[in-house]
Every structure is written in structure tokens, then in C-alpha cells.
Design a protein around this motif. Structure first.
Motif, PDB file in Angstrom:
ATOM      1  N   LYS A 231       0.859  -1.184   0.000  1.00  0.00           N
ATOM      2  CA  LYS A 231       0.000   0.000   0.000  1.00  0.00           C
ATOM      3  C   LYS A 231       0.891   1.227   0.000  1.00  0.00           C
ATOM      4  O   LYS A 231       1.825   1.326   0.789  1.00  0.00           O
ATOM      5  N   CYS A 232       0.622   2.147  -0.890  1.00  0.00           N
ATOM      6  CA  CYS A 232       1.420   3.377  -0.978  1.00  0.00           C
ATOM      7  C   CYS A 232       0.575   4.571  -0.554  1.00  0.00           C
ATOM      8  O   CYS A 232      -0.620   4.632  -0.840  1.00  0.00           O
ATOM      9  N   GLY A 233       1.229   5.494   0.132  1.00  0.00           N
ATOM     10  CA  GLY A 233       0.538   6.687   0.609  1.00  0.00           C
ATOM     11  C   GLY A 233      -0.027   6.461   1.994  1.00  0.00           C
ATOM     12  O   GLY A 233       0.619   5.874   2.843  1.00  0.00           O
ATOM     13  N   PHE A 234      -1.226   6.939   2.225  1.00  0.00           N
ATOM     14  CA  PHE A 234      -1.934   6.804   3.503  1.00  0.00           C
ATOM     15  C   PHE A 234      -1.224   7.526   4.646  1.00  0.00           C
ATOM     16  O   PHE A 234      -1.364   7.152   5.803  1.00  0.00           O
ATOM     17  N   ASP A 235      -0.435   8.537   4.325  1.00  0.00           N
ATOM     18  CA  ASP A 235       0.258   9.309   5.361  1.00  0.00           C
ATOM     19  C   ASP A 235      -0.747  10.007   6.258  1.00  0.00           C
ATOM     20  O   ASP A 235      -1.584  10.775   5.809  1.00  0.00           O
ATOM     21  N   GLY A 236      -0.672   9.726   7.541  1.00  0.00           N
ATOM     22  CA  GLY A 236      -1.470  10.445   8.521  1.00  0.00           C
ATOM     23  C   GLY A 236      -2.907  10.008   8.687  1.00  0.00           C
ATOM     24  O   GLY A 236      -3.599  10.522   9.554  1.00  0.00           O
ATOM     25  N   TYR A 237      -3.410   9.098   7.873  1.00  0.00           N
ATOM     26  CA  TYR A 237      -4.818   8.712   8.055  1.00  0.00           C
ATOM     27  C   TYR A 237      -5.062   7.211   7.946  1.00  0.00           C
ATOM     28  O   TYR A 237      -6.211   6.769   7.953  1.00  0.00           O
ATOM     29  N   VAL A 238      -4.019   6.409   7.931  1.00  0.00           N
ATOM     30  CA  VAL A 238      -4.196   4.966   7.775  1.00  0.00           C
ATOM     31  C   VAL A 238      -5.025   4.360   8.904  1.00  0.00           C
ATOM     32  O   VAL A 238      -5.735   3.391   8.701  1.00  0.00           O
ATOM     33  N   SER A 239      -4.981   4.957  10.096  1.00  0.00           N
ATOM     34  CA  SER A 239      -5.723   4.407  11.234  1.00  0.00           C
ATOM     35  C   SER A 239      -7.017   5.149  11.550  1.00  0.00           C
ATOM     36  O   SER A 239      -7.709   4.789  12.498  1.00  0.00           O
ATOM     37  N   LEU A 240      -7.347   6.171  10.774  1.00  0.00           N
ATOM     38  CA  LEU A 240      -8.577   6.925  11.035  1.00  0.00           C
ATOM     39  C   LEU A 240      -9.797   6.090  10.646  1.00  0.00           C
ATOM     40  O   LEU A 240      -9.880   5.569   9.550  1.00  0.00           O
ATOM     41  N   SER A 241     -10.732   6.002  11.571  1.00  0.00           N
ATOM     42  CA  SER A 241     -11.909   5.175  11.366  1.00  0.00           C
ATOM     43  C   SER A 241     -13.095   6.013  10.893  1.00  0.00           C
ATOM     44  O   SER A 241     -13.279   7.146  11.307  1.00  0.00           O
ATOM     45  N   SER A 242     -13.917   5.401  10.043  1.00  0.00           N
ATOM     46  CA  SER A 242     -15.146   6.062   9.597  1.00  0.00           C
ATOM     47  C   SER A 242     -16.364   5.311  10.137  1.00  0.00           C
ATOM     48  O   SER A 242     -17.421   5.317   9.531  1.00  0.00           O
ATOM     49  N   GLY A 243     -16.195   4.651  11.253  1.00  0.00           N
ATOM     50  CA  GLY A 243     -17.289   3.875  11.844  1.00  0.00           C
ATOM     51  C   GLY A 243     -16.825   2.469  12.137  1.00  0.00           C
ATOM     52  O   GLY A 243     -15.659   2.239  12.466  1.00  0.00           O
ATOM     53  N   ARG A 244     -17.713   1.522  11.991  1.00  0.00           N
ATOM     54  CA  ARG A 244     -17.410   0.114  12.256  1.00  0.00           C
ATOM     55  C   ARG A 244     -17.663  -0.715  11.006  1.00  0.00           C
ATOM     56  O   ARG A 244     -18.484  -0.351  10.162  1.00  0.00           O
ATOM     57  N   MET A 245     -16.957  -1.835  10.894  1.00  0.00           N
ATOM     58  CA  MET A 245     -17.217  -2.768   9.801  1.00  0.00           C
ATOM     59  C   MET A 245     -18.561  -3.449  10.059  1.00  0.00           C
ATOM     60  O   MET A 245     -19.204  -3.169  11.066  1.00  0.00           O
ATOM     61  N   GLN A 246     -18.978  -4.333   9.162  1.00  0.00           N
ATOM     62  CA  GLN A 246     -20.299  -4.940   9.263  1.00  0.00           C
ATOM     63  C   GLN A 246     -20.233  -6.424   9.617  1.00  0.00           C
ATOM     64  O   GLN A 246     -19.177  -7.045   9.578  1.00  0.00           O
TER      65      GLN A 246
ATOM     66  N   ARG B 137      -6.295   0.942   7.577  1.00  0.00           N
ATOM     67  CA  ARG B 137      -5.389  -0.064   8.138  1.00  0.00           C
ATOM     68  C   ARG B 137      -6.108  -1.402   8.311  1.00  0.00           C
ATOM     69  O   ARG B 137      -5.597  -2.454   7.899  1.00  0.00           O
ATOM     70  N   ASN B 138      -7.288  -1.386   8.904  1.00  0.00           N
ATOM     71  CA  ASN B 138      -8.030  -2.622   9.116  1.00  0.00           C
ATOM     72  C   ASN B 138      -8.539  -3.214   7.806  1.00  0.00           C
ATOM     73  O   ASN B 138      -8.600  -4.432   7.647  1.00  0.00           O
ATOM     74  N   GLN B 139      -8.922  -2.364   6.876  1.00  0.00           N
ATOM     75  CA  GLN B 139      -9.327  -2.847   5.550  1.00  0.00           C
ATOM     76  C   GLN B 139      -8.160  -3.557   4.867  1.00  0.00           C
ATOM     77  O   GLN B 139      -8.337  -4.607   4.238  1.00  0.00           O
ATOM     78  N   HIS B 140      -6.947  -2.998   5.009  1.00  0.00           N
ATOM     79  CA  HIS B 140      -5.766  -3.610   4.400  1.00  0.00           C
ATOM     80  C   HIS B 140      -5.465  -4.970   5.032  1.00  0.00           C
ATOM     81  O   HIS B 140      -5.129  -5.928   4.334  1.00  0.00           O
ATOM     82  N   HIS B 141      -5.604  -5.036   6.364  1.00  0.00           N
ATOM     83  CA  HIS B 141      -5.381  -6.314   7.045  1.00  0.00           C
ATOM     84  C   HIS B 141      -6.391  -7.359   6.579  1.00  0.00           C
ATOM     85  O   HIS B 141      -6.024  -8.518   6.329  1.00  0.00           O
TER      86      HIS B 141
ATOM     87  N   LEU C  20       2.395  -4.028   3.840  1.00  0.00           N
ATOM     88  CA  LEU C  20       3.567  -3.157   3.789  1.00  0.00           C
ATOM     89  C   LEU C  20       3.118  -1.792   3.278  1.00  0.00           C
ATOM     90  O   LEU C  20       2.528  -1.703   2.203  1.00  0.00           O
ATOM     91  N   TRP C  21       3.336  -0.763   4.090  1.00  0.00           N
ATOM     92  CA  TRP C  21       2.996   0.598   3.688  1.00  0.00           C
ATOM     93  C   TRP C  21       4.269   1.326   3.276  1.00  0.00           C
ATOM     94  O   TRP C  21       5.283   1.247   3.974  1.00  0.00           O
ATOM     95  N   ALA C  22       4.201   2.020   2.149  1.00  0.00           N
ATOM     96  CA  ALA C  22       5.369   2.757   1.655  1.00  0.00           C
ATOM     97  C   ALA C  22       4.940   4.149   1.221  1.00  0.00           C
ATOM     98  O   ALA C  22       3.855   4.346   0.675  1.00  0.00           O
ATOM     99  N   ASN C  23       5.801   5.098   1.481  1.00  0.00           N
ATOM    100  CA  ASN C  23       5.626   6.443   0.943  1.00  0.00           C
ATOM    101  C   ASN C  23       7.009   6.989   0.598  1.00  0.00           C
ATOM    102  O   ASN C  23       7.995   6.248   0.642  1.00  0.00           O
ATOM    103  N   GLU C  24       7.103   8.247   0.285  1.00  0.00           N
ATOM    104  CA  GLU C  24       8.382   8.815  -0.141  1.00  0.00           C
ATOM    105  C   GLU C  24       9.466   8.708   0.932  1.00  0.00           C
ATOM    106  O   GLU C  24      10.632   8.581   0.621  1.00  0.00           O
ATOM    107  N   SER C  25       9.083   8.750   2.199  1.00  0.00           N
ATOM    108  CA  SER C  25      10.096   8.793   3.252  1.00  0.00           C
ATOM    109  C   SER C  25      10.260   7.495   4.041  1.00  0.00           C
ATOM    110  O   SER C  25      11.332   7.233   4.572  1.00  0.00           O
ATOM    111  N   THR C  26       9.229   6.672   4.146  1.00  0.00           N
ATOM    112  CA  THR C  26       9.335   5.477   4.987  1.00  0.00           C
ATOM    113  C   THR C  26       8.686   4.251   4.358  1.00  0.00           C
ATOM    114  O   THR C  26       7.829   4.364   3.481  1.00  0.00           O
ATOM    115  N   VAL C  27       9.117   3.103   4.862  1.00  0.00           N
ATOM    116  CA  VAL C  27       8.497   1.823   4.540  1.00  0.00           C
ATOM    117  C   VAL C  27       8.355   1.093   5.871  1.00  0.00           C
ATOM    118  O   VAL C  27       9.285   1.072   6.676  1.00  0.00           O
TER     119      VAL C  27
END
Length: 185
Positions: A79-94, A105-109, A132-139
Motif C-alpha cells: 500500500k502506498c501513501g496513507f500518510d497520517g490517516y491509515v488508522s482513522l476510522s469512519s465507523g465500524r465494519m459490518q 489499516r483494518n481494511q488492508h489487514h 507493507l505501507w510505503a511512501n516517499e520517506s518510509t516503509v
């Protein structure tokens, strides 16, 4: 699978990338170096996995072998990007997952857990899985969480129950004899 070199060692991930394809995606070299640093050697990419009963298919981004134990495989969901919001939730799964926050993050898992389950149904043997999350600065990576691995087959079973019967699209002629758009009849 990558070939073993004359001296009996596997080529490094960077050697593997340079011998197999032109690398164009910016974080690719970083990802390959990271995989090598954590002891994983890419052996294949975009591996198709399928469950025909559930009418569900996808592709594993990267399949790696553990350097210390070549027979041990790991599926890597990149997964690329997701800087700063990978763990932000929009509610609960079903359904069975209603207690799990619905975050990227949970969707990726869950995605890699389902891919892992499909891989095991398509091929023989057990495999591990990581996101594996990757962006310009970290992996960075995380091993698939237990809740996701436990519920992967439940997700496929739910898909199977809702999967429509296999239909072959038919072509329908219009009144003037021309072939109309293909649609399910």
C-alpha cells in the motif's frame, strides 16, 4: 522463481528487480531493499488466486520466500501513501466484524487475510501474510492481525452465499437486426 546464483546464494531483492523488469514506481527500490532487510526474497508478483465456488479472485501483490527458509512463503500486500490517516476510522465494519473500526489499516489487514485464504485454497500449503505501507520517506510493515486471519474464511463464505449463479452474457438483437449492447438476459 528467481534463480539461485552459481555461488549457491539467492540474488538480493535489488538484483532480482534489475534482472526481471524495469522498475518505474518511485518507492519500488525502497520496498525491495526493505524486504531484503527483513529477510524476505521476492519470488513472484501479481499471483492470481481464486475460489471458484465463491466466485472471488484477486492477485497477491508480491509472494516472498523467507531467506533463512526458502520453503516458507509470505504474501505481501503493498500500500502506498496513507500518510497520517491509515488508522482513522469512519465507523465500524459490518456483520461478524462489527466491533472492528473501519479504517484503511483494518481494511488492508482484512484484504491481505482474504488474499492469503484464497492463496491457500488455490495452492497447497500454509503461508504468512504482511501489509507493507510505503511512501516517499518510509516503509513499514505489520503481520496480518489475528482477527483478520480468523474472519477471512467468513468473508469468503458470505461472498459465496451472495454470489449470483454463473451466467454467460448473451447478445440480443434489436428489431432492425443490429446487435444491441451485451447484457445479461
Amino acid at each position: 522463481m528467481s534463480r539461485i546464483q552459481a555461488d549457491g546464494r539467492l540474488p538480493s531483492a535489488v538484483e532480482f528487480a534489475s534482472e526481471s523488469a524495469v522498475v518505474q514506481h518511485r518507492p519500488t527500490r525502497k520496498i525491495l531493499k526493505y524486504l531484503e532487510a527483513i529477510g524476505l526474497m521476492p519470488v513472484d508478483a501479481q499471483v492470481r488466486v481464486v475460489d471458484t465456488d465463491a466466485r472471488c479472485r484477486t492477485a497477491a501483490d508480491i509472494v516472498c520466500a523467507r531467506v533463512e527458509r526458502i520453503s516458507s512463503l509470505v504474501i505481501v500486500e503493498v500500500k502506498c501513501g496513507f500518510d497520517g490517516y491509515v488508522s482513522l476510522s469512519s465507523g465500524r465494519m459490518q456483520f461478524e466484524l462489527r466491533k472492528v473500526p473501519d479504517s484503511p489499516r483494518n481494511q488492508h489487514h482484512l484484504q491481505v487475510a482474504v488474499t492469503r485464504e484464497l492463496y491457500m485454497r488455490t495452492y497447497t500449503g500454509d503461508v504468512d501474510a504482511i501489509v507493507l505501507w510505503a511512501n516517499e520517506s518510509t516503509v513499514r510493515h505489520e503481520r496480518v492481525e489475528r482477527w483478520a486471519a480468523v474472519h477471512a474464511s467468513d468473508v469468503l463464505d458470505r461472498i459465496k452465499k451472495k454470489a449470483p449463479p454463473l451466467e454467460v452474457p448473451k447478445q440480443r438483437k434489436t428489431r432492425v437486426g443490429k446487435i444491441a449492447k451485451t447484457r445479461r438476459v
